[in-house]
Design an enzyme around this catalytic site. Structure first.
Site, PDB file in Angstrom:
ATOM      1  N   ARG A  78       9.559   8.990  72.991  1.00 36.08           N
ATOM      2  CA  ARG A  78       8.171   8.682  72.635  1.00 36.08           C
ATOM      3  C   ARG A  78       7.955   8.759  71.121  1.00 36.08           C
ATOM      4  O   ARG A  78       7.116   8.045  70.567  1.00 36.08           O
ATOM      5  CB  ARG A  78       7.238   9.605  73.403  1.00 36.08           C
ATOM      6  CG  ARG A  78       7.214   9.237  74.879  1.00 36.08           C
ATOM      7  CD  ARG A  78       6.667  10.320  75.790  1.00 36.08           C
ATOM      8  NE  ARG A  78       7.189  10.116  77.128  1.00 36.08           N
ATOM      9  CZ  ARG A  78       6.581   9.376  78.077  1.00 36.08           C
ATOM     10  NH1 ARG A  78       5.413   8.834  77.822  1.00 36.08           N
ATOM     11  NH2 ARG A  78       7.140   9.200  79.259  1.00 36.08           N
ATOM     12  N   LYS A 131       0.551   9.815  79.237  1.00 35.90           N
ATOM     13  CA  LYS A 131       1.290  10.989  78.769  1.00 35.90           C
ATOM     14  C   LYS A 131       1.612  10.888  77.277  1.00 35.90           C
ATOM     15  O   LYS A 131       2.124   9.877  76.814  1.00 35.90           O
ATOM     16  CB  LYS A 131       2.570  11.110  79.601  1.00 35.90           C
ATOM     17  CG  LYS A 131       3.533  12.191  79.148  1.00 35.90           C
ATOM     18  CD  LYS A 131       4.710  12.253  80.106  1.00 35.90           C
ATOM     19  CE  LYS A 131       5.869  13.014  79.515  1.00 35.90           C
ATOM     20  NZ  LYS A 131       7.012  13.134  80.437  1.00 35.90           N
ATOM     21  N   HIS A 133       3.106  13.907  74.833  1.00 38.12           N
ATOM     22  CA  HIS A 133       4.388  14.626  74.749  1.00 38.12           C
ATOM     23  C   HIS A 133       5.111  14.486  73.415  1.00 38.12           C
ATOM     24  O   HIS A 133       6.348  14.474  73.365  1.00 38.12           O
ATOM     25  CB  HIS A 133       5.311  14.207  75.904  1.00 38.12           C
ATOM     26  CG  HIS A 133       6.334  15.267  76.226  1.00 38.12           C
ATOM     27  ND1 HIS A 133       7.472  15.006  76.953  1.00 38.12           N
ATOM     28  CD2 HIS A 133       6.385  16.594  75.922  1.00 38.12           C
ATOM     29  CE1 HIS A 133       8.177  16.108  77.082  1.00 38.12           C
ATOM     30  NE2 HIS A 133       7.546  17.088  76.463  1.00 38.12           N
ATOM     31  N   LYS A 378      19.588  10.739  82.880  1.00 34.94           N
ATOM     32  CA  LYS A 378      18.704  11.192  81.813  1.00 34.94           C
ATOM     33  C   LYS A 378      19.320  12.376  81.055  1.00 34.94           C
ATOM     34  O   LYS A 378      19.902  13.283  81.645  1.00 34.94           O
ATOM     35  CB  LYS A 378      17.386  11.609  82.465  1.00 34.94           C
ATOM     36  CG  LYS A 378      16.459  12.469  81.662  1.00 34.94           C
ATOM     37  CD  LYS A 378      15.303  12.870  82.579  1.00 34.94           C
ATOM     38  CE  LYS A 378      14.495  14.006  82.053  1.00 34.94           C
ATOM     39  NZ  LYS A 378      13.474  14.433  83.036  1.00 34.94           N
TER      40      LYS A 378
END
Length: 541
Positions: A78, A131, A133, A378
């Site tokens: 992000r 979201k 974050h 991930k």
């Protein structure tokens, strides 16, 4: 003409000239949709059996990339999305935790401007639902980093039916949900978070339509990130669908990817993870638990797609669908963690899988299907951890049902949006010199099918794991072994054949380029020097 006149009147009230008003009317709207922990193969248009008609429609009417890279985990991804910077340059080299160094401070620095800050300066309304974050301190929340409107989750995850803390690693992970800097709360079990994110996005679009500006909407679903919680009517659609188990399901998806033109059947598949058991070797009770998990996971992806449909319907209602660029990605590959049954147990699992009392995740067993045909999960810098589907849609601008290789990265999104918007990226902002953009605009790739050429390789560092991609070559190492492996991604995207020993010159060249990147971005070469004393097996990432 009447509508245009009204729009001009609004713009004049804001002090804009006729020329500025005309320019703003022509600027395209931009929507960036990001989902959480969804694998490469979890959409129908990428081979899945999950019902995703809205995103599949965007894919059929637009473009898909075979190769689009993220940063393998949430907060670093992000950071690059929002700023167009390497995660370390933006301040989030590790996670949203401060490790005491600028590249690992755990929140976005002022030198790295957000998409909202830049586009707002260039005449856009800036909206976000979902979201965040990339910083827990309120001084760095969305409304303080350029967004006119915000609703969503500040941290890494939340429950879907309530705002209670999340029981992670024996601690209480706080769930902070805000709407424009005010704490948001509804009674437990009176809402579903995916719907709230979609509903707030459509509300913001309704309100914004009265302003007369182009808009940027950052729509960031927390689905399908664990805990696996879904609405009963969505779960019911998938009852019995996963009785076949992960072995058979993976074969189905792999075959569908070939039919869609996303996978070359001559390429080797990623090897099965050694910890994933054969479905037929499970007991009856184990099979019941695991199939229920996948039913809920599918339901969560399904509901996310339904909310994408709400946004598309609102665009059409507002007559803005013919002048809007939509890009869809996932923040990383599907996860390996088993939050309810792993080494560190979740503190709560007081209801059946899918209910507000449950706290389950899909784990490696289903995630290796979600990431088909790629390797690992991930958090890893193999292809399965750092590859995302990418769909781009812009009627009349992007050719329908196009599939390109791409080999693009998160840092390319900001230059693309600024290019499309005709936005100027400032050399300084509020008296602070800004970090220059490092990515390439994808507008040529999106609109004209032009090959994306780079001056430099792509680089990654995450928790001591390292990777470089240049041309067909990918160099990767796993912490703490730190042994370089080399793969020919053009012919072996499953990363099955390590060619490092046969190509020492390539390894030497790429590893030297990696060291230069490390120095330029203040990356700590030895992760042991900054590694937290305890890295929990469970993270809200």
């Amino acid at each position: 003409m009447k509508k245009l006149s009204i729009a001009f009147m609004v713009l004049f009230t804001a002090g804009l000239s006729v020329q500025q008003a005309l320019a703003q009317q022509k600027k395209p709207n931009i929507i960036l949709i990001v989902v959480d922990d969804m694998g490469y193969a979890d959409l129908g248009s990428y081979g899945s059996e999950i019902h995703t008609p809205n995103l599949d429609k965007l894919a059929q009417q637009g473009l898909r990339l075979k190769e689009f890279y993220n940063n393998a985990i949430c907060a670093p991804t992000r950071a690059s999305i929002l700023t167009g910077q390497d995660q370390h340059k933006a301040g989030i080299g590790y996670f949203d935790q401060n490790l005491g160094l600028p590249a690992y401070q755990g929140y976005l620095n002022k030198e790295s401007l957000t998409l909202a800050e830049v586009l707002k300066q260039n005449g856009y309304s800036t909206l976000m639902s979902g979201k965040w974050h990339v910083g827990n301190d309120s001084t760095g929340w969305p409304n303080q980093r350029g967004f006119d409107r915000f609703f969503g989750i500040i941290g890494g995850a939340s429950n879907y039916f309530n705002t209670s803390y999340m029981p992670l690693g024996g601690a209480k992970y706080p769930v902070i949900i805000e709407e424009d800097n005010k704490r948001w709360h509804k009674p437990d079990d009176s809402y579903y978070m995916t719907d709230e994110i979609g509903d707030h996005a459509t509300k913001f679009l309704d309100e914004q339509s009265k302003i007369g500006k182009p808009f940027f909407l950052y729509l960031t679903f927390n689905a399908p990130h664990w805990p696996l919680q879904a609405l009963p009517e969505d779960i019911a659609k998938y009852k019995g669908r996963y009785n076949i188990g992960w072995d058979s399901l993976r074969k189905e998806r792999l075959a569908r990817q070939v039919q869609l033109g996303l996978r070359d059947p001559s390429q080797p598949l990623a090897l099965r993870d050694a910890e994933v058991p054969n479905w037929d070797n499970l007991t009856y009770d184990e099979q019941q638990l695991w199939k229920a998990k996948m039913e809920v996971y599918a339901a969560m992806v399904d509901r996310m797609d339904q909310n994408v449909g709400k946004v598309l319907d609102k665009l059409k209602e507002l007559k803005k669908d013919d002048n809007t660029l939509i890009v869809f990605i996932s923040d990383n590959g599907a996860p390996a963690e088993d939050v309810a049954h792993g080494k560190v147990h979740a503190a709560r699992n007081i209801g059946p899988v899918g209910t507000s009392g449950s706290f389950e995740s899909q784990g490696k067993n289903w995630s290796f299907v979600s990431n088909s045909p790629l390797r690992s999960f991930k958090g890893a810098l193999y292809e399965g951890g750092m590859s995302s589907p990418l769909i781009a849609w812009f009627p009349g601008k992007i050719k329908a049902n196009t599939i390109e290789r791409g080999t693009a990265h998160l840092v390319d999104l900001a230059p693309t949006f600024y290019d499309v918007a005709g936005a100027k990226y400032p050399a300084a902002y509020n008296g602070t010199k800004t970090n220059p953009l490092i990515g390439k605009s994808l507008s040529g790739l999106f609109f004209r099918g032009e090959e994306l050429n780079r001056d430099k390789p792509l680089f990654w560092e995450l928790w001591g794991n390292r990777a470089i991609r240049e041309g067909k070559w990918k160099l990767v190492s796993v912490f703490p072994v730190n042994q370089w492996e080399l793969y020919d991604i053009d012919n072996d995207r499953g990363e099955t054949n390590n060619l490092a020993a046969k190509n020492p010159d390539v390894v030497r060249k790429l590893s030297l380029e990696y060291l230069q990147w490390v120095n330029a971005n203040n990356v700590v070469l030895d992760f042991n020097l900054i590694k937290p004393k305890a890295i929990l097996d469970i993270k809200a990432n």
